[in-house]
Write a protein that holds these residues in place. Sequence first.
Motif, PDB file in Angstrom:
ATOM      1  N   ALA A   1      33.165  49.471  35.760  1.00 36.13           N
ATOM      2  CA  ALA A   1      33.037  48.142  36.363  1.00 36.13           C
ATOM      3  C   ALA A   1      34.179  47.241  35.896  1.00 36.13           C
ATOM      4  CB  ALA A   1      31.695  47.519  35.988  1.00 36.13           C
ATOM      5  N   VAL A   2      34.542  46.321  36.745  1.00 30.66           N
ATOM      6  CA  VAL A   2      35.606  45.369  36.430  1.00 30.66           C
ATOM      7  C   VAL A   2      35.047  43.951  36.566  1.00 30.66           C
ATOM      8  CG1 VAL A   2      37.833  44.424  37.184  1.00 30.66           C
ATOM      9  CG2 VAL A   2      37.466  46.910  37.151  1.00 30.66           C
ATOM     10  N   VAL A   3      35.275  43.146  35.530  1.00 27.93           N
ATOM     11  CA  VAL A   3      34.903  41.733  35.540  1.00 27.93           C
ATOM     12  C   VAL A   3      36.191  40.921  35.569  1.00 27.93           C
ATOM     13  CG1 VAL A   3      33.884  39.838  34.203  1.00 27.93           C
ATOM     14  CG2 VAL A   3      32.704  42.040  34.355  1.00 27.93           C
ATOM     15  N   VAL A   4      36.223  39.948  36.448  1.00 25.40           N
ATOM     16  CA  VAL A   4      37.404  39.088  36.590  1.00 25.40           C
ATOM     17  C   VAL A   4      37.146  37.764  35.874  1.00 25.40           C
ATOM     18  CG1 VAL A   4      38.818  37.756  38.216  1.00 25.40           C
ATOM     19  CG2 VAL A   4      38.192  40.126  38.730  1.00 25.40           C
ATOM     20  N   ARG A   5      38.078  37.404  35.000  1.00 28.59           N
ATOM     21  CA  ARG A   5      38.015  36.098  34.329  1.00 28.59           C
ATOM     22  C   ARG A   5      39.045  35.167  34.975  1.00 28.59           C
ATOM     23  NH1 ARG A   5      40.886  35.649  28.748  1.00 28.59           N
ATOM     24  NH2 ARG A   5      42.585  35.615  30.264  1.00 28.59           N
ATOM     25  N   ALA A   6      38.583  34.027  35.449  1.00 29.78           N
ATOM     26  CA  ALA A   6      39.475  33.018  36.022  1.00 29.78           C
ATOM     27  C   ALA A   6      39.434  31.788  35.130  1.00 29.78           C
ATOM     28  CB  ALA A   6      39.046  32.664  37.439  1.00 29.78           C
ATOM     29  N   VAL A   7      40.548  31.456  34.524  1.00 32.21           N
ATOM     30  CA  VAL A   7      40.627  30.312  33.613  1.00 32.21           C
ATOM     31  C   VAL A   7      41.176  29.108  34.372  1.00 32.21           C
ATOM     32  CG1 VAL A   7      41.667  29.400  31.503  1.00 32.21           C
ATOM     33  CG2 VAL A   7      40.955  31.801  31.605  1.00 32.21           C
ATOM     34  N   ILE A   8      40.410  28.034  34.354  1.00 34.47           N
ATOM     35  CA  ILE A   8      40.801  26.796  35.039  1.00 34.47           C
ATOM     36  C   ILE A   8      41.164  25.760  33.981  1.00 34.47           C
ATOM     37  CG2 ILE A   8      40.038  24.922  36.560  1.00 34.47           C
ATOM     38  CD1 ILE A   8      38.098  28.122  36.687  1.00 34.47           C
TER      39      ILE A   8
ATOM     40  N   GLY B   1      30.106  43.903  38.247  1.00 35.84           N
ATOM     41  CA  GLY B   1      31.471  44.287  38.596  1.00 35.84           C
ATOM     42  C   GLY B   1      31.880  43.693  39.936  1.00 35.84           C
ATOM     43  N   VAL B   2      33.160  43.464  40.100  1.00 35.46           N
ATOM     44  CA  VAL B   2      33.652  42.956  41.382  1.00 35.46           C
ATOM     45  C   VAL B   2      33.679  44.094  42.386  1.00 35.46           C
ATOM     46  CG1 VAL B   2      35.028  41.116  40.329  1.00 35.46           C
ATOM     47  CG2 VAL B   2      36.065  43.345  40.716  1.00 35.46           C
ATOM     48  N   ARG B   3      33.531  43.740  43.638  1.00 38.92           N
ATOM     49  CA  ARG B   3      33.475  44.751  44.690  1.00 38.92           C
ATOM     50  C   ARG B   3      34.865  45.231  45.079  1.00 38.92           C
ATOM     51  NH1 ARG B   3      30.239  41.237  48.884  1.00 38.92           N
ATOM     52  NH2 ARG B   3      31.884  39.828  48.147  1.00 38.92           N
ATOM     53  N   SER B   4      35.836  44.310  45.106  1.00 38.43           N
ATOM     54  CA  SER B   4      37.188  44.666  45.530  1.00 38.43           C
ATOM     55  C   SER B   4      38.140  43.555  45.103  1.00 38.43           C
ATOM     56  CB  SER B   4      37.246  44.847  47.054  1.00 38.43           C
ATOM     57  OG  SER B   4      37.081  43.593  47.698  1.00 38.43           O
ATOM     58  N   GLU B   5      39.405  43.759  45.390  1.00 39.23           N
ATOM     59  CA  GLU B   5      40.393  42.734  45.086  1.00 39.23           C
ATOM     60  C   GLU B   5      40.231  41.509  45.988  1.00 39.23           C
ATOM     61  OE1 GLU B   5      44.303  44.303  45.147  1.00 39.23           O
ATOM     62  OE2 GLU B   5      44.021  45.480  43.331  1.00 39.23           O
ATOM     63  N   GLU B   6      39.362  41.594  46.980  1.00 42.15           N
ATOM     64  CA  GLU B   6      39.078  40.454  47.838  1.00 42.15           C
ATOM     65  C   GLU B   6      38.543  39.279  47.016  1.00 42.15           C
ATOM     66  OE1 GLU B   6      38.850  38.351  51.479  1.00 42.15           O
ATOM     67  OE2 GLU B   6      39.862  40.220  50.922  1.00 42.15           O
ATOM     68  N   ASP B   7      37.759  39.588  45.957  1.00 48.21           N
ATOM     69  CA  ASP B   7      37.231  38.526  45.103  1.00 48.21           C
ATOM     70  C   ASP B   7      38.368  37.758  44.429  1.00 48.21           C
ATOM     71  OD1 ASP B   7      34.547  38.918  45.647  1.00 48.21           O
ATOM     72  OD2 ASP B   7      34.266  40.354  44.030  1.00 48.21           O
ATOM     73  N   ILE B   8      39.389  38.483  43.992  1.00 48.27           N
ATOM     74  CA  ILE B   8      40.530  37.835  43.344  1.00 48.27           C
ATOM     75  C   ILE B   8      41.281  36.985  44.352  1.00 48.27           C
ATOM     76  CG2 ILE B   8      42.720  38.270  42.156  1.00 48.27           C
ATOM     77  CD1 ILE B   8      41.436  40.832  41.043  1.00 48.27           C
TER      78      ILE B   8
ATOM     79  N   MET C   1      49.035  40.847  48.829  1.00 48.71           N
ATOM     80  CA  MET C   1      48.827  40.518  47.424  1.00 48.71           C
ATOM     81  C   MET C   1      49.083  41.752  46.570  1.00 48.71           C
ATOM     82  SD  MET C   1      45.338  39.132  45.591  1.00 48.71           S
ATOM     83  CE  MET C   1      44.544  40.722  45.804  1.00 48.71           C
ATOM     84  N   LYS C   2      49.801  41.559  45.486  1.00 50.10           N
ATOM     85  CA  LYS C   2      50.093  42.692  44.624  1.00 50.10           C
ATOM     86  C   LYS C   2      48.838  43.171  43.913  1.00 50.10           C
ATOM     87  CE  LYS C   2      51.329  39.876  40.612  1.00 50.10           C
ATOM     88  NZ  LYS C   2      52.361  39.568  39.614  1.00 50.10           N
ATOM     89  N   ASP C   3      48.843  44.474  43.531  1.00 48.51           N
ATOM     90  CA  ASP C   3      47.704  45.037  42.818  1.00 48.51           C
ATOM     91  C   ASP C   3      47.584  44.389  41.444  1.00 48.51           C
ATOM     92  OD1 ASP C   3      47.182  46.686  44.914  1.00 48.51           O
ATOM     93  OD2 ASP C   3      48.326  48.372  44.112  1.00 48.51           O
ATOM     94  N   ILE C   4      46.346  44.146  41.015  1.00 38.31           N
ATOM     95  CA  ILE C   4      46.098  43.603  39.679  1.00 38.31           C
ATOM     96  C   ILE C   4      45.355  44.658  38.881  1.00 38.31           C
ATOM     97  CG2 ILE C   4      44.959  41.793  38.359  1.00 38.31           C
ATOM     98  CD1 ILE C   4      45.402  39.912  40.634  1.00 38.31           C
ATOM     99  N   LYS C   5      45.958  45.144  37.832  1.00 38.93           N
ATOM    100  CA  LYS C   5      45.353  46.200  37.036  1.00 38.93           C
ATOM    101  C   LYS C   5      44.409  45.601  36.001  1.00 38.93           C
ATOM    102  CE  LYS C   5      49.311  49.323  37.538  1.00 38.93           C
ATOM    103  NZ  LYS C   5      50.354  50.099  36.835  1.00 38.93           N
ATOM    104  N   ALA C   6      43.320  46.308  35.736  1.00 34.55           N
ATOM    105  CA  ALA C   6      42.344  45.854  34.751  1.00 34.55           C
ATOM    106  C   ALA C   6      42.749  46.323  33.365  1.00 34.55           C
ATOM    107  CB  ALA C   6      40.959  46.381  35.105  1.00 34.55           C
ATOM    108  N   ILE C   7      42.619  45.426  32.398  1.00 35.90           N
ATOM    109  CA  ILE C   7      42.871  45.802  31.012  1.00 35.90           C
ATOM    110  C   ILE C   7      41.531  46.010  30.312  1.00 35.90           C
ATOM    111  CG2 ILE C   7      45.063  44.553  30.945  1.00 35.90           C
ATOM    112  CD1 ILE C   7      43.660  42.303  29.481  1.00 35.90           C
ATOM    113  N   ARG C   8      41.534  46.768  29.227  1.00 36.21           N
ATOM    114  CA  ARG C   8      40.285  47.039  28.523  1.00 36.21           C
ATOM    115  C   ARG C   8      39.782  45.770  27.833  1.00 36.21           C
ATOM    116  NH1 ARG C   8      41.249  52.361  24.965  1.00 36.21           N
ATOM    117  NH2 ARG C   8      43.202  51.259  24.549  1.00 36.21           N
ATOM    118  N   GLY C   9      38.517  45.487  28.032  1.00 37.70           N
ATOM    119  CA  GLY C   9      37.991  44.264  27.425  1.00 37.70           C
ATOM    120  C   GLY C   9      36.482  44.236  27.366  1.00 37.70           C
TER     121      GLY C   9
END
Length: 217
Positions: free
Chosen positions: A99-106, A64-71, A1-9
């Motif tokens: 910390a990084v928060v992941v938003r998943a839009v369904i 915050g998410v622990r790793s890209e495993e969550d994504i 899986m490609k790296d996903i960079k966090a944007i400021r938010g």
Amino acid sequence: MKDIKAIRGRYYIHNLIQEGEHEHQDFKFAISDAAKIAHSISAFANNDGGRLLVGVRDNGTVAGVRSEEDIYMIEQAAQLYCRPAQQVEVTAFAVEGGAVVVRAVIPKAVRRPVCARDTDGTWRAYFRVKDENIVVPPAMLAAWKRKSAPSPTLLSFTAAESALLAYLDEWGMASLDEYVTAAHISVATATDMAARLYAMDIIDFAYTGAGFVVVRK
């Protein structure tokens, strides 16, 4: 899986958190089971869509998410644990303290039902009600499938269907179990009636807190 960079938010995410969990938003501290996250994807897709905020505790504090495993688990849940597979938009946001928060839009499903595979291998459809994911009852599933069918539904009523509409006109709403008892008909007949009337846009389903009922449109 490609790296996903966090944007400021930071402010954007905190504004979302202030809304709390509701019909279109759910907090997830972490994702350890793709099957469980598929329940939320199914529930949002079968309603009007929604979003997951991963890395946020139930009380709204940011972990915050622990790793890209969550994504990866979100993508796996949408593609492998939902039927049909769902497209989920995943974005990572950098907030305070690194910390990084992941938003998943369904998005709302084009065709319902969207089912989720449970840990026991069975497939169930869910529906989002307030801050809960509710299992969709058989009559509602049958109604969705009937409405999605390519063949048209004829605008003609059976005697039993006319009786159900009269019952709804008098009482405003009814659970199918109530109507089965009152009309002395089988559950299968009541389910088929509800599916036909829903496909004709004559009745709808509503959640009362005790369960789903049918109502006139």
